[in-house]
Design an enzyme around this catalytic site. Sequence first.
Site, short mmCIF file in Angstrom:
data_model
loop_
_atom_site.label_atom_id
_atom_site.label_comp_id
_atom_site.label_asym_id
_atom_site.label_seq_id
_atom_site.Cartn_x
_atom_site.Cartn_y
_atom_site.Cartn_z
N CYS A 111 -1.57 -2.80 7.89
CA CYS A 111 -1.59 -3.69 6.72
C CYS A 111 -0.32 -4.53 6.60
CB CYS A 111 -1.83 -2.88 5.46
SG CYS A 111 -3.50 -2.15 5.45
N LYS A 139 -7.15 -4.73 -2.86
CA LYS A 139 -7.88 -5.24 -1.70
C LYS A 139 -8.77 -4.15 -1.12
CE LYS A 139 -3.89 -4.31 1.32
NZ LYS A 139 -4.48 -3.36 2.26
N HIS A 149 -10.53 7.14 2.13
CA HIS A 149 -9.20 7.07 1.54
C HIS A 149 -9.15 6.01 0.46
CE1 HIS A 149 -9.17 3.85 4.56
NE2 HIS A 149 -8.23 3.26 3.84
N ASP A 171 0.80 -1.24 0.00
CA ASP A 171 0.00 0.00 0.00
C ASP A 171 0.83 1.28 0.00
OD1 ASP A 171 -1.98 -1.90 0.24
OD2 ASP A 171 -2.69 -1.24 2.20
#
Length: 210
Positions: free
Chosen positions: A158, A113, A88, A15
Amino acid sequence: MTFALSSTDALIVIDLQNDFCPDGALEVQRGDEIVPLVNRLQQRFAHVALTQDWHPAGHISFATSHPGTHPFETIQVAYGPQVLWPDHCLQGSEGAAFHPLLDTTRAEMIVRKGYNPRIDSYSAFLDNDHSTPTGLAGALKERGIQRLFFCGLAYDYCVHFSAMDAVTLGFTACIIEDACRAIDLNGSVARVNAEMQQAGIIRLYSDMLL
Protein backbone atom coordinates in the site's frame (compact mmCIF):
# COMPACT_ATOMS: atom_id res chain seq x y z
CA MET A 1 21.01 15.70 3.41
CA THR A 2 18.07 17.30 5.21
CA PHE A 3 14.61 18.30 4.04
CA ALA A 4 13.12 21.68 4.83
CA LEU A 5 9.37 21.29 5.20
CA SER A 6 6.74 23.81 4.19
CA SER A 7 2.99 24.32 4.14
CA THR A 8 2.83 22.59 0.74
CA ASP A 9 4.08 19.29 2.22
CA ALA A 10 1.90 16.57 3.73
CA LEU A 11 2.51 13.36 5.66
CA ILE A 12 0.39 10.43 4.48
CA VAL A 13 0.16 7.63 7.06
CA ILE A 14 -0.82 4.40 5.34
CA ASP A 15 -2.97 1.73 7.04
CA LEU A 16 -1.44 1.75 10.51
CA GLN A 17 -4.18 -0.59 11.72
CA ASN A 18 -4.39 -3.44 14.20
CA ASP A 19 -4.74 -6.20 11.62
CA PHE A 20 -1.40 -5.21 10.05
CA CYS A 21 0.40 -5.18 13.41
CA PRO A 22 1.66 -8.18 15.44
CA ASP A 23 -1.12 -10.68 16.24
CA GLY A 24 -3.31 -9.10 13.56
CA ALA A 25 -5.03 -11.02 10.78
CA LEU A 26 -2.45 -9.90 8.19
CA GLU A 27 0.57 -9.20 10.37
CA VAL A 28 3.44 -7.15 9.01
CA GLN A 29 6.39 -8.16 11.16
CA ARG A 30 7.33 -5.46 13.67
CA GLY A 31 4.67 -3.18 12.21
CA ASP A 32 3.87 -1.72 15.61
CA GLU A 33 7.47 -0.54 16.08
CA ILE A 34 6.94 2.43 13.78
CA VAL A 35 4.05 3.97 15.75
CA PRO A 36 6.14 6.23 18.07
CA LEU A 37 8.20 7.45 15.11
CA VAL A 38 5.09 8.18 13.05
CA ASN A 39 3.69 10.18 15.96
CA ARG A 40 6.88 12.26 16.12
CA LEU A 41 6.84 12.81 12.37
CA GLN A 42 3.28 14.11 12.49
CA GLN A 43 4.43 17.00 14.65
CA ARG A 44 6.68 18.22 11.83
CA PHE A 45 3.96 18.56 9.20
CA ALA A 46 1.31 21.20 8.67
CA HIS A 47 -0.87 18.61 6.91
CA VAL A 48 -1.45 14.97 7.88
CA ALA A 49 -3.77 12.40 6.30
CA LEU A 50 -4.45 8.82 7.38
CA THR A 51 -5.65 5.92 5.25
CA GLN A 52 -7.67 3.00 6.52
CA ASP A 53 -8.29 -0.35 4.84
CA TRP A 54 -12.05 -0.88 5.20
CA HIS A 55 -13.27 -4.16 3.72
CA PRO A 56 -16.77 -5.66 3.71
CA ALA A 57 -17.21 -9.37 4.41
CA GLY A 58 -16.68 -11.47 1.30
CA HIS A 59 -14.26 -8.99 -0.27
CA ILE A 60 -12.70 -10.07 -3.57
CA SER A 61 -9.20 -9.94 -2.07
CA PHE A 62 -9.99 -12.55 0.61
CA ALA A 63 -8.91 -16.12 -0.06
CA THR A 64 -12.09 -17.25 1.71
CA SER A 65 -14.09 -15.65 -1.13
CA HIS A 66 -12.52 -18.06 -3.65
CA PRO A 67 -13.11 -21.73 -2.72
CA GLY A 68 -10.08 -23.92 -3.24
CA THR A 69 -7.55 -21.10 -2.90
CA HIS A 70 -5.20 -20.19 -0.08
CA PRO A 71 -3.85 -16.90 1.32
CA PHE A 72 -0.94 -15.40 -0.63
CA GLU A 73 -1.84 -17.11 -3.89
CA THR A 74 -2.38 -14.85 -6.90
CA ILE A 75 -5.41 -15.14 -9.16
CA GLN A 76 -6.65 -13.19 -12.16
CA VAL A 77 -9.71 -10.98 -11.77
CA ALA A 78 -11.35 -8.44 -14.08
CA TYR A 79 -8.77 -5.72 -13.32
CA GLY A 80 -5.70 -7.97 -13.41
CA PRO A 81 -3.70 -10.06 -10.92
CA GLN A 82 -4.95 -10.15 -7.35
CA VAL A 83 -3.02 -11.49 -4.36
CA LEU A 84 -5.39 -13.31 -2.03
CA TRP A 85 -5.14 -12.33 1.63
CA PRO A 86 -6.50 -13.62 4.91
CA ASP A 87 -9.72 -11.84 5.88
CA HIS A 88 -8.59 -8.53 7.36
CA CYS A 89 -9.69 -4.99 8.24
CA LEU A 90 -13.38 -5.84 8.25
CA GLN A 91 -15.50 -2.72 8.49
CA GLY A 92 -16.12 -1.72 12.10
CA SER A 93 -13.93 -4.46 13.54
CA GLU A 94 -11.16 -4.07 16.08
CA GLY A 95 -8.74 -5.26 13.41
CA ALA A 96 -9.71 -2.34 11.17
CA ALA A 97 -9.17 0.21 13.95
CA PHE A 98 -6.02 2.29 14.03
CA HIS A 99 -3.26 1.06 16.35
CA PRO A 100 -4.26 2.30 19.80
CA LEU A 101 -1.02 4.24 20.29
CA LEU A 102 -1.27 6.06 16.95
CA ASP A 103 -1.97 9.76 17.41
CA THR A 104 -4.95 10.52 15.16
CA THR A 105 -5.62 14.02 16.50
CA ARG A 106 -3.49 15.83 13.89
CA ALA A 107 -5.08 14.17 10.88
CA GLU A 108 -7.18 16.58 8.82
CA MET A 109 -8.61 13.71 6.80
CA ILE A 110 -9.06 9.95 7.00
CA VAL A 111 -9.45 8.15 3.68
CA ARG A 112 -11.09 4.72 3.73
CA LYS A 113 -10.32 2.37 0.88
CA GLY A 114 -11.15 -1.16 -0.22
CA TYR A 115 -14.83 -0.89 0.71
CA ASN A 116 -16.05 -1.91 -2.76
CA PRO A 117 -16.48 -5.70 -2.48
CA ARG A 118 -15.55 -6.25 -6.14
CA ILE A 119 -12.20 -4.46 -6.26
CA ASP A 120 -9.16 -4.16 -4.02
CA SER A 121 -7.53 -0.85 -3.21
CA TYR A 122 -3.87 -0.76 -2.19
CA SER A 123 -3.25 2.86 -3.14
CA ALA A 124 -4.43 5.86 -1.14
CA PHE A 125 -5.45 7.45 -4.44
CA LEU A 126 -6.87 4.83 -6.81
CA ASP A 127 -8.50 1.43 -6.59
CA ASN A 128 -6.61 -1.44 -8.19
CA ASP A 129 -8.28 -0.79 -11.54
CA HIS A 130 -6.01 2.29 -11.59
CA SER A 131 -8.94 4.52 -12.52
CA THR A 132 -11.46 4.71 -9.64
CA PRO A 133 -10.36 7.57 -7.35
CA THR A 134 -10.59 7.68 -3.56
CA GLY A 135 -10.85 11.49 -3.56
CA LEU A 136 -7.57 12.03 -1.70
CA ALA A 137 -5.74 13.62 -4.65
CA GLY A 138 -8.42 16.25 -5.10
CA ALA A 139 -8.52 17.07 -1.41
CA LEU A 140 -4.74 17.52 -1.29
CA LYS A 141 -4.65 19.66 -4.42
CA GLU A 142 -7.41 21.91 -3.08
CA ARG A 143 -5.16 22.54 -0.08
CA GLY A 144 -2.22 23.42 -2.33
CA ILE A 145 -0.19 20.36 -1.35
CA GLN A 146 2.65 19.57 -3.73
CA ARG A 147 4.99 17.14 -1.96
CA LEU A 148 3.92 13.99 -0.11
CA PHE A 149 5.85 11.99 2.47
CA PHE A 150 4.60 8.43 2.95
CA CYS A 151 4.97 6.10 5.93
CA GLY A 152 3.09 3.11 7.32
CA LEU A 153 2.16 -0.43 6.28
CA ALA A 154 3.07 -2.21 4.21
CA TYR A 155 6.06 -0.71 2.43
CA ASP A 156 5.96 -3.01 -0.58
CA TYR A 157 2.20 -2.88 -1.12
CA CYS A 158 0.00 0.00 0.00
CA VAL A 159 2.85 2.46 0.63
CA HIS A 160 4.46 1.61 -2.71
CA PHE A 161 1.25 1.81 -4.74
CA SER A 162 0.33 5.10 -3.06
CA ALA A 163 3.69 6.68 -3.88
CA MET A 164 3.59 5.48 -7.48
CA ASP A 165 0.09 6.90 -8.01
CA ALA A 166 1.14 10.15 -6.33
CA VAL A 167 3.81 10.67 -8.99
CA THR A 168 1.36 9.86 -11.78
CA LEU A 169 -1.05 12.42 -10.32
CA GLY A 170 1.56 15.16 -10.33
CA PHE A 171 2.85 15.16 -6.76
CA THR A 172 6.45 14.81 -5.62
CA ALA A 173 6.58 11.56 -3.65
CA CYS A 174 8.93 10.65 -0.80
CA ILE A 175 8.98 7.51 1.34
CA ILE A 176 10.32 7.58 4.89
CA GLU A 177 11.83 4.10 4.93
CA ASP A 178 12.39 3.64 8.66
CA ALA A 179 8.76 4.66 9.27
CA CYS A 180 7.55 1.70 7.19
CA ARG A 181 7.62 -2.08 7.48
CA ALA A 182 7.37 -4.56 4.59
CA ILE A 183 5.75 -7.93 3.88
CA ASP A 184 8.41 -8.92 1.29
CA LEU A 185 6.28 -11.52 -0.48
CA ASN A 186 8.27 -13.34 -3.19
CA GLY A 187 10.94 -10.64 -3.38
CA SER A 188 8.47 -7.77 -3.48
CA VAL A 189 10.76 -5.30 -1.71
CA ALA A 190 13.50 -5.52 -4.33
CA ARG A 191 10.92 -5.26 -7.10
CA VAL A 192 9.21 -2.15 -5.74
CA ASN A 193 12.53 -0.47 -4.94
CA ALA A 194 13.50 -0.75 -8.60
CA GLU A 195 10.11 0.55 -9.72
CA MET A 196 10.24 3.50 -7.35
CA GLN A 197 13.76 4.44 -8.38
CA GLN A 198 12.67 4.49 -12.01
CA ALA A 199 9.63 6.62 -11.12
CA GLY A 200 11.79 9.21 -9.33
CA ILE A 201 10.37 8.53 -5.87
CA ILE A 202 12.66 9.83 -3.12
CA ARG A 203 13.57 7.37 -0.36
CA LEU A 204 14.83 8.91 2.87
CA TYR A 205 15.11 8.35 6.61
CA SER A 206 13.33 10.12 9.43
CA ASP A 207 16.51 11.77 10.77
CA MET A 208 16.47 13.93 7.63
CA LEU A 209 13.19 15.42 8.85
CA LEU A 210 13.31 15.39 12.65
